[in-house]
Design an enzyme around this catalytic site. Sequence first.
Site, mmCIF file in Angstrom:
data_model
loop_
_atom_site.group_PDB
_atom_site.id
_atom_site.type_symbol
_atom_site.label_atom_id
_atom_site.label_comp_id
_atom_site.label_asym_id
_atom_site.label_seq_id
_atom_site.Cartn_x
_atom_site.Cartn_y
_atom_site.Cartn_z
ATOM 1 C CE LYS A 161 9.347 -36.429 6.097
ATOM 2 N NZ LYS A 161 8.006 -36.834 6.760
ATOM 3 C CD GLU A 171 4.557 -34.021 -0.587
ATOM 4 O OE1 GLU A 171 3.828 -34.922 -0.506
ATOM 5 O OE2 GLU A 171 5.663 -33.802 -0.485
ATOM 6 C CG HIS A 223 3.275 -43.997 9.122
ATOM 7 N ND1 HIS A 223 2.840 -43.636 7.786
ATOM 8 C CD2 HIS A 223 2.048 -43.194 9.731
ATOM 9 C CE1 HIS A 223 1.970 -42.740 7.622
ATOM 10 N NE2 HIS A 223 1.530 -42.458 8.890
ATOM 11 N NE ARG A 282 16.768 -46.685 8.308
ATOM 12 C CZ ARG A 282 15.685 -45.975 8.338
ATOM 13 N NH1 ARG A 282 16.021 -44.525 8.467
ATOM 14 N NH2 ARG A 282 14.501 -46.360 8.001
HETATM 15 C C1 MV4 Z 1 1.814 -38.864 0.939
HETATM 16 C C2 MV4 Z 1 0.983 -39.594 1.060
HETATM 17 C C3 MV4 Z 1 -0.154 -39.331 0.026
HETATM 18 N N1 MV4 Z 1 0.306 -38.000 -0.642
HETATM 19 N N2 MV4 Z 1 2.093 -37.761 0.364
HETATM 20 C C4 MV4 Z 1 3.404 -41.329 5.093
HETATM 21 C C5 MV4 Z 1 4.958 -41.182 5.884
HETATM 22 C C6 MV4 Z 1 5.530 -40.160 5.161
HETATM 23 N N3 MV4 Z 1 6.931 -40.661 4.886
HETATM 24 C C7 MV4 Z 1 4.930 -39.956 3.845
HETATM 25 N N4 MV4 Z 1 3.788 -40.490 3.728
HETATM 26 C C8 MV4 Z 1 2.777 -40.353 2.999
HETATM 27 N N5 MV4 Z 1 2.958 -39.316 2.293
HETATM 28 C C9 MV4 Z 1 1.402 -37.396 -0.520
HETATM 29 N N6 MV4 Z 1 1.347 -36.111 -1.030
HETATM 30 C C10 MV4 Z 1 0.590 -40.643 1.742
HETATM 31 C C11 MV4 Z 1 1.692 -41.061 2.584
HETATM 32 C C12 MV4 Z 1 1.383 -42.282 3.443
HETATM 33 C C13 MV4 Z 1 2.075 -43.533 3.175
HETATM 34 C C14 MV4 Z 1 3.359 -43.453 2.522
HETATM 35 C C15 MV4 Z 1 4.178 -44.481 2.311
HETATM 36 C C16 MV4 Z 1 3.652 -45.790 3.113
HETATM 37 C C17 MV4 Z 1 2.641 -45.649 3.956
HETATM 38 C C18 MV4 Z 1 1.917 -44.548 3.975
HETATM 39 C C19 MV4 Z 1 0.814 -44.755 4.760
HETATM 40 C C20 MV4 Z 1 -0.265 -43.567 4.918
HETATM 41 C C21 MV4 Z 1 0.190 -42.445 4.101
#
Ligand code: MV4
Length: 658
Positions: A116, A200, A235, A292
């Site tokens: 990442k 972040e 997720h 993918r």
């Molecule tokens: C975040 C966020 C809020 N702020 N980054 C969750 C999985 C990972 N791929 C990234 N994720 C998140 N990153 C920042 N800076 C909130 C999430 C997140 C989330 C993102 C997409 C879909 C569902 C989620 C559920 C919880 C938290």
Amino acid sequence: MFRKILIANRGEIACRVIETAHKLGIRCVAVYSEADANARHVHMADEAFLLGPAPSKESYLRADKILAIAKLSGAEAVHPGYGFLSENEGFAQACAEAGVVFIGPPVPAIAAMGSKSAAKEIMTKAGVPLVPGYHGDNQDPAFLQQQADLVGYPLLLKAAYGGGGKGMRVVWNSGEFAEALAGAKREALNGFGNDKVLMERYLTKPRHVEIQVFADSFGNAVYLAERDCSIQRRHQKVIEEAPAPNFSAEQRKAMGEAAVKAAQAIAYQGAGTVEFLFDEDGSFYFMEMNTRLQVEHPVTEMITGQDLVKWQLLVASGQPLPLTQDQITIDGHAIEVRVYAEDPEHDFLPATGNLTYLRQPEASRYVRVDTGVVENDEVSPFYDPMIAKLIVWDENRDRAIARMLRALDDYRIAGVKNNLNFLTRLVEQPAFAKAELDTHFIERHKESLFAPGQSETEQASLLAALYLLLKERSDNVDDQSPWALCSGWRLNEVPTVSFPLIYQDETRLVSVSSEGKQLSLTQQGVTTSATASLQGDELQTNLNGHQVKVRVSQYQDIVSVFIKHQRYDFIYQTQVQVVVDDSASAGSLTAPMNGTIVAVMVEKGATVSAGQTLLVMEAMKMEYSIKAPKDGVVDQLFYAAGDLVKDGAQLLDFTPAD
Ligand code: MV4
């Protein structure tokens, strides 16, 4: 174009790929585990090879075996689907070395998105917007604390090599940072074998919006609109839709162009998805790129009219993208829900078992069902318990929601716990209709999503009893034996027939009597007059003047009644007590229906007391105890166990004591 490809996957995605390949005249080689020998994807393929035992590690993850089978079968290319080996650099590399085309991006592109922090570095350089933060190599706690204070709070710690939200920690203030960092590092090390973290600014109410991109080997790259996948739990995506609601053409273009830039930055080829967090203020930030074809690709297909698997096959075989950016248009709105074998009432525990009854909504230009299972298949504990993806399309979002609710109503599954009812509640949420979407949707609405539903158990048990009654009658009519010539059931000769139905460990007794077609049902002292007819699994009834149409299925002793996307399972106890009317039985006892004598419980000349079981009869799957109406003596027995008896036949001579 390829002549023959191998599909290194199972379930719905393997079926999905085979469908398009066949349309293009490409032969398909399937692979399967011991658990999947009779799976739908195996039947659809032109040939199939056994990989090994059920566990993925011994089957669908066996890169070596899969490649050997590709060579052996003469497949020119391998489609990895999603999951399993789809984002495995080593497998893509091994394919290249073996001279087999990997239907996916080039190896370096997979590698670039594996970390990442490295991915974010590349995106920064490419000018793709990122959430403000720190994702460098310096992992000194004191330095990170300093950086954290610069970024500001709330702040999110993420494992650099993590995924699926594992190893994430929200830090609300500077004082919490040190401890959270230690925790995040521990989790990252345990989970991903590397304790590198990045941080972040934490967005408190983001939407998950992703862009479908496609690139070919000639340097062309396009985006095919976006998908909103905000409705997730832990997720795991639950609902996906396209286009993203309340998105302007400008936003779509800006995000689409950023996604194409991201793809070009890593010399991407094939199908990819660039995930963004979309903030309330309209800004968006790169999150990660999935190299993918994704589970939710059908919603993009429905609004663009394109077949993305076809695109993949074209690009992988060295052809250019079929459309330019200007030629890609979007029409209407599509929504997908993931139908899972799981128990929403118990923390979504994955469910397993036999799909004893499986009815899907009819496919049309509005409704699509992508599935890898058929009725009677087993949902095993070895793989992802997704049963199907249900996708609908219509001119606009409101209509698509209506289509979805109707399609969910037409989806009926028995034998395995599933989330159909939960999905219906989600789609019915007023906040969903208003497109108030963000990643906390399910959590925010959990009260109404999990509230006990209005129970219609009373009605369901009446319907179950009616079903059993009619099933019995029709079974008798269909019977080719001489009994079929008799008038079948003459229920009016049975004062009461009771159907004991167990619902959630509680027995409910429904008594039925009839006069011709008119039925009278009694449950807990309440009587309902009814008429009913059964055609296949459709039970049409009139209960006290209310006409209802429901579906009912039976598997062994389980009767499932489907009322408004709710399934009521009854265990039907086959031991039935026949209460014989005193006056009718003076001197003799007669058979209440056509059937078989199962057991004779008394001997000739026996002195018996009122209520004692004299004979047990069986008619279809039910047993009936014929009981002594009074104290008395059995003078004569006319039948033995195993004998067939006709409705009304005299079973024994009986002399009451008085
Ligand atoms: C975040 C966020 C809020 N702020 N980054 C969750 C999985 C990972 N791929 C990234 N994720 C998140 N990153 C920042 N800076 C909130 C999430 C997140 C989330 C993102 C997409 C879909 C569902 C989620 C559920 C919880 C938290």
